[in-house]
Design a protein around this motif. Structure first.
Motif, short mmCIF file in Angstrom:
data_model
loop_
_atom_site.label_atom_id
_atom_site.label_comp_id
_atom_site.label_asym_id
_atom_site.label_seq_id
_atom_site.Cartn_x
_atom_site.Cartn_y
_atom_site.Cartn_z
N UNK A 96 5.86 16.25 52.99
CA UNK A 96 6.20 16.37 51.55
C UNK A 96 7.02 17.64 51.29
N UNK A 97 6.67 18.74 51.95
CA UNK A 97 7.42 19.99 51.79
C UNK A 97 8.88 19.79 52.23
N UNK A 98 9.07 19.11 53.35
CA UNK A 98 10.43 18.86 53.84
C UNK A 98 11.18 17.96 52.86
N UNK A 99 10.50 16.94 52.36
CA UNK A 99 11.16 16.02 51.43
C UNK A 99 11.54 16.71 50.12
N UNK A 100 10.67 17.58 49.63
CA UNK A 100 11.00 18.34 48.41
C UNK A 100 12.21 19.24 48.64
N UNK A 101 12.23 19.91 49.79
CA UNK A 101 13.38 20.77 50.11
C UNK A 101 14.65 19.94 50.24
N UNK A 102 14.50 18.76 50.82
CA UNK A 102 15.67 17.87 50.98
C UNK A 102 16.20 17.41 49.62
N UNK A 103 15.30 17.05 48.72
CA UNK A 103 15.73 16.62 47.38
C UNK A 103 16.36 17.78 46.60
N UNK A 104 15.79 18.97 46.73
CA UNK A 104 16.39 20.15 46.08
C UNK A 104 17.78 20.40 46.64
#
Length: 183
Positions: A96-104
Motif C-alpha cells: 500500500x505504501x508503494x502504491x500510494x507513492x506511485x499514485x502521488x
C-alpha cells in the motif's frame, strides 16, 4: 504712412500672436501629455510582462520542487519494497505504501506535464519510464515471476542508474530555473 503701416503690421502680428499662443501652447501641451501617457503605458506594460515572468518562474519552481520530492519519495519506497521482497517480508501495508507513492508520483507528473519546459519534460518522461520499468520488474520479482534479468541484484543496480538519472533531471530543472547546476 509708412510708420502707420509698420505700426498696424506690428499690431496685427501682436494680436495674432496673442490670439494664437493659447492654441499653440495647448497643442504643444497635448503632444507632451500624449508622449508622457505613451511612456507610462510602456512602463506599465513592461512591469506587467516582468510580473508574468516572475509568476511563471515561481510556478515552475514550485512544480519542480514538488515533482522532485515525489520522484525521490517514490524511488525510496520502491527500493524499500525491493528489500522487503528480497527478505521475503512483504506485507499488504508495504504494498500500500508503494502504491500510494506511485499514485502521488502520477499526480505530480500530470501537473508537471502542464507546467514544465520542453527540456524538463524530456527528462521527466525518461525518469517516469525508468521508474515504471523498475516498478514492473520489482512486482514481477515479488510475484515470483521475474524477468530473465530481473534478479534482486539487477533491479538494485537499476536503482543506482535511477539515482544518476535523477541527478541529470535535477540539473536540467535547475538550469531551466536559471540556477547554477554545479556540474
Amino acid at each position: 504712412m509708412r510708420d502707420a503701416l509698420i505700426g498696424l503690421t506690428a499690431a496685427i502680428v501682436g494680436v495674432a500672436g496673442t490670439l494664437s499662443a493659447p492654441v499653440l501652447s495647448q497643442r504643444l501641451m497635448g503632444r507632451v501629455q500624449k508622449e508622457q501617457f505613451e511612456r507610462q503605458q510602456q512602463v506599465e506594460e513592461a512591469q506587467w510582462v516582468r510580473e508574468q515572468q516572475v509568476a511563471e518562474l515561481d510556478r515552475r519552481r514550485d512544480c519542480y520542487m514538488s515533482v522532485n520530492a515525489v520522484f525521490r519519495q517514490y524511488r525510496t519506497h520502491l527500493m524499500n519494497f525491493l528489500w522487503l521482497v528480497h527478505k521475503g517480508e512483504v506485507t499488504p501495508e508495504a504494498r500500500e505504501v508503494v502504491e500510494e507513492a506511485r499514485h502521488a508520483h502520477h499526480a505530480s507528473f500530470a501537473e508537471a506535464q502542464m507546467i514544465a519546459s520542453p527540456q524538463v519534460l524530456v527528462e521527466l518522461d525518461g525518469m517516469t519510464m525508468a521508474l515504471s520499468e523498475t516498478y514492473r520488474r520489482t512486482m514481477c520479482l515479488e510475484e515470483g515471476n521475474p524477468d530473465p534479468d530481473g534478479s534482486f541484484d539487477e533491479i538494485r543496480a537499476d536503482f543506482q542508474r535511477l539515482w544518476l538519472r535523477w541527478e541529470g533531471m535535477r540539473d536540467v530543472m535547475r538550469a531551466d530555473l536559471g540556477v547554477a547546476t554545479g556540474s
